[in-house]
Design a protein around this motif. Structure first.
Motif, PDB file in Angstrom:
ATOM      1  N   LEU A  21       0.872  -1.388  -0.050  1.00 21.11           N
ATOM      2  CA  LEU A  21      -0.142   0.137  -0.010  1.00 21.11           C
ATOM      3  C   LEU A  21       0.878   1.192   0.155  1.00 21.11           C
ATOM      4  CD1 LEU A  21      -2.969  -0.850   2.470  1.00 21.11           C
ATOM      5  CD2 LEU A  21      -2.981  -0.618   0.049  1.00 21.11           C
ATOM      6  N   ARG A  22       2.185   1.105   0.152  1.00 20.99           N
ATOM      7  CA  ARG A  22       2.870   2.494   0.159  1.00 20.99           C
ATOM      8  C   ARG A  22       2.786   3.361  -0.949  1.00 20.99           C
ATOM      9  NH1 ARG A  22       6.896   0.286   2.223  1.00 20.99           N
ATOM     10  NH2 ARG A  22       6.547   0.966   4.245  1.00 20.99           N
ATOM     11  N   PRO A  23       2.623   2.944  -2.027  1.00 17.14           N
ATOM     12  CA  PRO A  23       2.599   3.652  -3.397  1.00 17.14           C
ATOM     13  C   PRO A  23       1.149   4.484  -3.208  1.00 17.14           C
ATOM     14  CG  PRO A  23       3.501   1.737  -4.069  1.00 17.14           C
ATOM     15  CD  PRO A  23       3.112   1.338  -2.771  1.00 17.14           C
ATOM     16  N   SER A  24       0.175   3.924  -2.618  1.00 19.24           N
ATOM     17  CA  SER A  24      -1.225   4.715  -2.685  1.00 19.24           C
ATOM     18  C   SER A  24      -1.009   5.708  -1.486  1.00 19.24           C
ATOM     19  CB  SER A  24      -2.400   3.767  -2.757  1.00 19.24           C
ATOM     20  OG  SER A  24      -2.317   2.778  -1.691  1.00 19.24           O
ATOM     21  N   HIS A  25      -0.277   5.282  -0.235  1.00 13.14           N
ATOM     22  CA  HIS A  25      -0.072   6.073   0.716  1.00 13.14           C
ATOM     23  C   HIS A  25       0.742   7.195   0.520  1.00 13.14           C
ATOM     24  CE1 HIS A  25       1.259   7.088   5.079  1.00 13.14           C
ATOM     25  NE2 HIS A  25       2.721   6.974   4.279  1.00 13.14           N
ATOM     26  N   ARG A  26       1.688   7.114  -0.291  1.00 15.58           N
ATOM     27  CA  ARG A  26       2.612   8.284  -0.873  1.00 15.58           C
ATOM     28  C   ARG A  26       1.829   9.179  -1.767  1.00 15.58           C
ATOM     29  NH1 ARG A  26       8.712   5.772  -0.864  1.00 15.58           N
ATOM     30  NH2 ARG A  26       8.723   5.862   1.485  1.00 15.58           N
ATOM     31  N   LEU A  29      -0.590  11.241   0.431  1.00 14.41           N
ATOM     32  CA  LEU A  29       0.258  12.351   1.145  1.00 14.41           C
ATOM     33  C   LEU A  29       0.717  13.384  -0.055  1.00 14.41           C
ATOM     34  CD1 LEU A  29       2.353  10.341   3.462  1.00 14.41           C
ATOM     35  CD2 LEU A  29       0.324  11.741   4.020  1.00 14.41           C
ATOM     36  N   GLY A  30       1.078  12.795  -1.062  1.00 13.01           N
ATOM     37  CA  GLY A  30       1.322  13.881  -2.173  1.00 13.01           C
ATOM     38  C   GLY A  30       0.295  15.076  -2.520  1.00 13.01           C
ATOM     39  N   ARG A  31      -0.911  14.322  -2.597  1.00 10.88           N
ATOM     40  CA  ARG A  31      -2.297  15.359  -2.660  1.00 10.88           C
ATOM     41  C   ARG A  31      -2.279  16.154  -1.254  1.00 10.88           C
ATOM     42  NH1 ARG A  31      -4.445  10.252  -4.271  1.00 10.88           N
ATOM     43  NH2 ARG A  31      -5.731  10.277  -2.625  1.00 10.88           N
ATOM     44  N   LEU A  32      -2.038  15.631  -0.205  1.00  5.45           N
ATOM     45  CA  LEU A  32      -2.381  16.720   1.045  1.00  5.45           C
ATOM     46  C   LEU A  32      -1.262  17.763   0.785  1.00  5.45           C
ATOM     47  CD1 LEU A  32      -2.948  14.553   3.918  1.00  5.45           C
ATOM     48  CD2 LEU A  32      -4.541  15.647   2.654  1.00  5.45           C
ATOM     49  N   HIS A  33      -0.190  17.359   0.376  1.00  7.26           N
ATOM     50  CA  HIS A  33       1.010  18.379   0.246  1.00  7.26           C
ATOM     51  C   HIS A  33       0.566  19.562  -0.941  1.00  7.26           C
ATOM     52  CE1 HIS A  33       5.264  19.858  -1.251  1.00  7.26           C
ATOM     53  NE2 HIS A  33       5.411  19.736   0.205  1.00  7.26           N
ATOM     54  N   ASP A  34       0.431  18.898  -1.861  1.00  6.32           N
ATOM     55  CA  ASP A  34      -0.100  19.642  -2.961  1.00  6.32           C
ATOM     56  C   ASP A  34      -1.234  20.888  -2.821  1.00  6.32           C
ATOM     57  OD1 ASP A  34       1.657  18.510  -4.777  1.00  6.32           O
ATOM     58  OD2 ASP A  34       0.245  17.423  -5.881  1.00  6.32           O
ATOM     59  N   GLU A  35      -2.246  20.375  -1.814  1.00  3.36           N
ATOM     60  CA  GLU A  35      -3.210  21.244  -1.295  1.00  3.36           C
ATOM     61  C   GLU A  35      -2.803  22.168  -0.325  1.00  3.36           C
ATOM     62  OE1 GLU A  35      -5.922  18.269  -0.211  1.00  3.36           O
ATOM     63  OE2 GLU A  35      -6.243  17.521  -2.001  1.00  3.36           O
ATOM     64  N   GLY A  36      -1.451  21.907   0.459  1.00  2.29           N
ATOM     65  CA  GLY A  36      -1.001  22.721   1.377  1.00  2.29           C
ATOM     66  C   GLY A  36      -1.240  22.394   2.661  1.00  2.29           C
ATOM     67  N   ALA A  37      -1.899  21.270   2.947  1.00  6.02           N
ATOM     68  CA  ALA A  37      -2.197  20.615   4.400  1.00  6.02           C
ATOM     69  C   ALA A  37      -0.847  20.000   4.859  1.00  6.02           C
ATOM     70  CB  ALA A  37      -3.497  19.967   4.257  1.00  6.02           C
ATOM     71  N   LEU A  38      -0.324  19.177   4.211  1.00  7.36           N
ATOM     72  CA  LEU A  38       1.072  18.636   4.723  1.00  7.36           C
ATOM     73  C   LEU A  38       2.435  19.294   4.259  1.00  7.36           C
ATOM     74  CD1 LEU A  38       2.008  15.796   5.649  1.00  7.36           C
ATOM     75  CD2 LEU A  38       2.267  15.258   3.430  1.00  7.36           C
ATOM     76  N   PRO A  72      -4.554   5.776   3.163  1.00 10.04           N
ATOM     77  CA  PRO A  72      -4.932   4.187   2.937  1.00 10.04           C
ATOM     78  C   PRO A  72      -4.188   3.246   3.953  1.00 10.04           C
ATOM     79  CG  PRO A  72      -4.156   5.218   0.673  1.00 10.04           C
ATOM     80  CD  PRO A  72      -4.048   6.369   1.955  1.00 10.04           C
ATOM     81  N   PHE A  73      -3.117   3.597   4.557  1.00 13.08           N
ATOM     82  CA  PHE A  73      -2.657   2.825   5.605  1.00 13.08           C
ATOM     83  C   PHE A  73      -3.541   2.920   6.873  1.00 13.08           C
ATOM     84  CE2 PHE A  73       2.494   3.306   5.305  1.00 13.08           C
ATOM     85  CZ  PHE A  73       2.322   2.291   4.160  1.00 13.08           C
ATOM     86  N   GLN A  74      -4.233   4.025   7.114  1.00  9.45           N
ATOM     87  CA  GLN A  74      -5.227   3.997   8.117  1.00  9.45           C
ATOM     88  C   GLN A  74      -6.469   3.403   7.867  1.00  9.45           C
ATOM     89  OE1 GLN A  74      -4.900   5.758  11.172  1.00  9.45           O
ATOM     90  NE2 GLN A  74      -7.039   5.181  11.857  1.00  9.45           N
ATOM     91  N   ARG A  75      -7.009   3.329   6.548  1.00 11.70           N
ATOM     92  CA  ARG A  75      -8.032   2.675   6.032  1.00 11.70           C
ATOM     93  C   ARG A  75      -7.771   0.930   6.149  1.00 11.70           C
ATOM     94  NH1 ARG A  75      -8.400   5.900   1.517  1.00 11.70           N
ATOM     95  NH2 ARG A  75      -8.073   3.973   0.342  1.00 11.70           N
ATOM     96  N   ALA A  76      -6.551   0.709   5.844  1.00 11.26           N
ATOM     97  CA  ALA A  76      -6.225  -0.866   6.055  1.00 11.26           C
ATOM     98  C   ALA A  76      -5.776  -1.099   7.550  1.00 11.26           C
ATOM     99  CB  ALA A  76      -4.927  -1.215   4.920  1.00 11.26           C
ATOM    100  N   LYS A  77      -6.053  -0.474   8.489  1.00 14.43           N
ATOM    101  CA  LYS A  77      -5.673  -0.622  10.009  1.00 14.43           C
ATOM    102  C   LYS A  77      -4.179  -1.084  10.023  1.00 14.43           C
ATOM    103  CE  LYS A  77     -10.328  -1.648  11.074  1.00 14.43           C
ATOM    104  NZ  LYS A  77     -10.805  -0.553  10.814  1.00 14.43           N
TER     105      LYS A  77
END
Length: 97
Positions: A21-26, A29-38, A72-77
Motif C-alpha cells: 500500500l506504500r505507493p497509494s499512501h505516498r 500524502l502527495g495530494r495533501l502536500h499539493d493542497e498545502g495541508a501537509l 490508505p494505511f489508516q483505512r487498512a488498519k
C-alpha cells in the motif's frame, strides 16, 4: 491555522501489506502536500517502532484527524497508533508567527 505534529506507528506484523500500500499512501500524502495541508513527512530511521512523522497545517485537530482518516494505511488498519499534537515551531521553515 495551527501546525500539528503527527506520529504514526505501523503494525510490524504486516510488513507486506505496508509495502503493497506504500505507493497509494505516498500518493495520498502527495495530494495533501499539493493542497498545502501537509508540510513535511517521512519515516523514522532508527530501530524503535516503525512509523513516521507528519507535519500538517489545519484549523483543528479534528480537521487534521479527518484528513488522515483517508490515508490508505489508516483505512487498512496498518497504523496501530496515531498521536496528533498541536505544535508551535519557533525556528525553521514552519515558523508560525
Amino acid at each position: 491555522m495551527t501546525i500539528f505534529a503527527v506520529e504514526y506507528i505501523y503494525d510490524v506484523q504486516r510488513t507486506e501489506d505496508l509495502n503493497e500500500l506504500r505507493p497509494s499512501h505516498r500518493e495520498f500524502l502527495g495530494r495533501l502536500h499539493d493542497e498545502g495541508a501537509l508540510l513535511a513527512s517521512g519515516p523514522w530511521l532508527d530501530n524503535a517502532a516503525p512509523g513516521a512523522l507528519l507535519v500538517l497545517r489545519g484549523e483543528s485537530d479534528a480537521e487534521v484527524s479527518r484528513l488522515l482518516d483517508d490515508d490508505p494505511f489508516q483505512r487498512a488498519k496498518l497504523i496501530t497508533h496515531r498521536t496528533l499534537r498541536a505544535w508551535k515551531p519557533v525556528f525553521g521553515p514552519f515558523e508560525d508567527d
